[in-house]
Design an enzyme around this catalytic site. Structure first.
Site, PDB file in Angstrom:
ATOM      1  N   ASN A 100     -13.940 -20.545  22.685  1.00 58.85           N
ATOM      2  CA  ASN A 100     -12.591 -20.663  22.132  1.00 58.85           C
ATOM      3  C   ASN A 100     -12.378 -19.695  20.973  1.00 58.85           C
ATOM      4  OD1 ASN A 100     -12.443 -22.698  23.987  1.00 58.85           O
ATOM      5  ND2 ASN A 100     -12.656 -24.352  22.490  1.00 58.85           N
ATOM      6  N   ASP A 102      -9.738 -20.198  18.968  1.00 58.11           N
ATOM      7  CA  ASP A 102      -8.726 -20.918  18.170  1.00 58.11           C
ATOM      8  C   ASP A 102      -9.220 -21.374  16.793  1.00 58.11           C
ATOM      9  OD1 ASP A 102      -9.150 -23.779  20.408  1.00 58.11           O
ATOM     10  OD2 ASP A 102     -10.327 -23.168  18.645  1.00 58.11           O
ATOM     11  N   HIS A 117     -16.338 -15.254  22.117  1.00 57.68           N
ATOM     12  CA  HIS A 117     -15.177 -14.447  22.524  1.00 57.68           C
ATOM     13  C   HIS A 117     -14.256 -14.105  21.349  1.00 57.68           C
ATOM     14  CE1 HIS A 117     -15.800 -16.079  26.870  1.00 57.68           C
ATOM     15  NE2 HIS A 117     -16.662 -15.147  26.551  1.00 57.68           N
ATOM     16  N   CYS A 125      -8.310  -2.618  13.213  1.00 59.04           N
ATOM     17  CA  CYS A 125      -7.679  -1.370  13.658  1.00 59.04           C
ATOM     18  C   CYS A 125      -8.542  -0.759  14.752  1.00 59.04           C
ATOM     19  CB  CYS A 125      -7.570  -0.406  12.478  1.00 59.04           C
ATOM     20  SG  CYS A 125      -7.249   1.294  12.976  1.00 59.04           S
ATOM     21  N   GLY A 186     -15.692 -29.399  28.145  1.00 55.75           N
ATOM     22  CA  GLY A 186     -14.362 -28.833  28.375  1.00 55.75           C
ATOM     23  C   GLY A 186     -14.359 -27.385  28.786  1.00 55.75           C
ATOM     24  N   SER A 188     -14.768 -24.689  32.367  1.00 50.00           N
ATOM     25  CA  SER A 188     -14.924 -24.541  33.825  1.00 50.00           C
ATOM     26  C   SER A 188     -16.166 -23.712  34.119  1.00 50.00           C
ATOM     27  CB  SER A 188     -13.682 -23.854  34.395  1.00 50.00           C
ATOM     28  OG  SER A 188     -13.488 -22.605  33.721  1.00 50.00           O
ATOM     29  N   ASN A 212     -16.344 -33.596  30.883  1.00 43.99           N
ATOM     30  CA  ASN A 212     -15.163 -32.922  31.424  1.00 43.99           C
ATOM     31  C   ASN A 212     -14.318 -33.960  32.154  1.00 43.99           C
ATOM     32  OD1 ASN A 212     -13.401 -31.185  33.096  1.00 43.99           O
ATOM     33  ND2 ASN A 212     -14.754 -29.548  32.399  1.00 43.99           N
ATOM     34  N   GLU A 214     -12.996 -33.419  34.953  1.00 47.99           N
ATOM     35  CA  GLU A 214     -13.205 -33.227  36.394  1.00 47.99           C
ATOM     36  C   GLU A 214     -14.476 -32.423  36.635  1.00 47.99           C
ATOM     37  OE1 GLU A 214     -10.496 -29.157  36.820  1.00 47.99           O
ATOM     38  OE2 GLU A 214      -9.606 -31.122  37.334  1.00 47.99           O
ATOM     39  N   ALA A 230     -12.826 -35.157  26.069  1.00 49.60           N
ATOM     40  CA  ALA A 230     -13.772 -34.859  24.978  1.00 49.60           C
ATOM     41  C   ALA A 230     -13.417 -35.638  23.721  1.00 49.60           C
ATOM     42  CB  ALA A 230     -13.755 -33.355  24.687  1.00 49.60           C
TER      43      ALA A 230
END
Ligand code: BV8
Ligand code: ZN
Length: 247
Positions: A100, A102, A117, A125, A186, A188, A212, A214, A230
């Protein structure tokens, strides 16, 4: 919520724990995931926005998209899932390895975080790599220019086709090799090389636990799969750990 006896036994014994997280842990903070039903990638193609060529083709459009996401993120806050992970630090050597951008693990107060990431609150710049934090550009809709060289400024996130920050990745990999338990929360688990982290943990003897809503690509390789949100499962699990007489 009933938890697997083997998981409780492992939690009793464990010292070091890795939490490998994805967009699903921020879903309950109101940030849409990438592949879920209202996922970002369903509306927009990652190759059209989250890569360098797209940025060079249409910098304003890509910048505007990140400003839109930043706006959502700055108007939300970490949820009970992020907070529960900080509480595990009371009993374990905890490392957060996240995909994430965020910064919600950071805002929740987790002490050891590896952002594979990048982080959407940082910019740099593309010409002279001068760094700028988000507050410099709150309202700018068009791609801003660097005050020292006039180059275009981009978000400090890893785009598709770009290498991950090597030092961050190798330190995260080392933590995965050393951990007793690796929670996969959380995600995939389809984006590489990030998705190698839980596999590396497994190959080095860690107990893999997936949380998760699913099944995912990695469900068949985990030792314990917990189906649930979660933000509900992690606080419950911490409640159990808190009752274990762990020093
Ligand atoms: C690279 C930052 C070297 C930007 C992101 C090997 C095999 C195949 C492909 C490749 C490979 N190696 C490289 C590739 C290509 C590519 C890749 O992996 N493609 C995939 C799509 C097949 N990888 C790269 O390009 C990487 N770079 O390899 O460089 C190189 C260099 C030159 C040439 C070749 C290679 C860079 C990848 C990083 C891209 N940047 N983000 C931005 O954010 O804008 S990726 C981005 O998408 C996220 O960071 C994250 O990684 C990914 C989304 O995944 P998730 O977070 O898991 O989210 P998703 O929506 O998919 O799933 C959410 C899950 O949560 C679901 O399972 C859902 O059920 C669950 N959930 C929902 N709600 C809840 C919940 N769970 C619990 N509770 C809830 N409440
Ligand atoms: Zn510059």
């Amino acid at each position: 919520m009933d938890f697997d006896k083997e998981l409780i036994r492992k939690l009793k014994e464990a010292n070091s724990v890795v939490f490998f997280t994805g967009a699903g842990i921020s879903a309950e903070s109101g940030i849409s995931t990438f592949r879920g039903k209202d996922g970002l990638w369903n509306k927009l193609k990652p190759e059209e926005l989250a890569n360098f060529d797209a940025f060079m083709r249409n910098p304003d459009m890509v910048w505007e998209w990140y400003q839109y996401r930043r706006n959502i993120i700055s108007n939300t806050k970490p949820n009970a899932g992020h907070e529960a992970i900080t509480k595990f630090e009371k009993y374990f050597d905890v490392t957060v390895v996240t995909q994430n951008v965020d910064n919600l693990h950071g805002r929740a107060g987790s002490k050891s975080i590896y952002e594979l990431h990048g982080n959407i609150e940082r910019n740099f710049c593309i010409q002279c790599r001068t760094f700028y934090n988000k507050n410099n550009f709150n309202s700018t809709q068009n791609v801003p220019k660097c005050s020292s060289c006039g180059g275009m400024i981009r978000p400090d996130v890893v785009w598709f086709g770009e290498n991950l920050p090597q030092d961050v990745f190798s330190k995260a990999e080392q933590k995965a090799k050393e951990c007793d338990i690796c929670f996969i929360v959380g995600t995939s688990a389809v984006v590489y090389p990030a998705a190698y982290i839980p596999i590396t943990a497994k190959q080095n003897g860690a107990y893999l636990v997936e949380i998760n809503i699913e099944p995912t690509e990695i469900t068949t390789s985990v030792d314990c799969s917990i189906t649930g949100k979660a933000g509900e499962v992690l606080p419950e699990l911490f409640g159990i750990v808190n009752k274990l007489d762990k020093v």
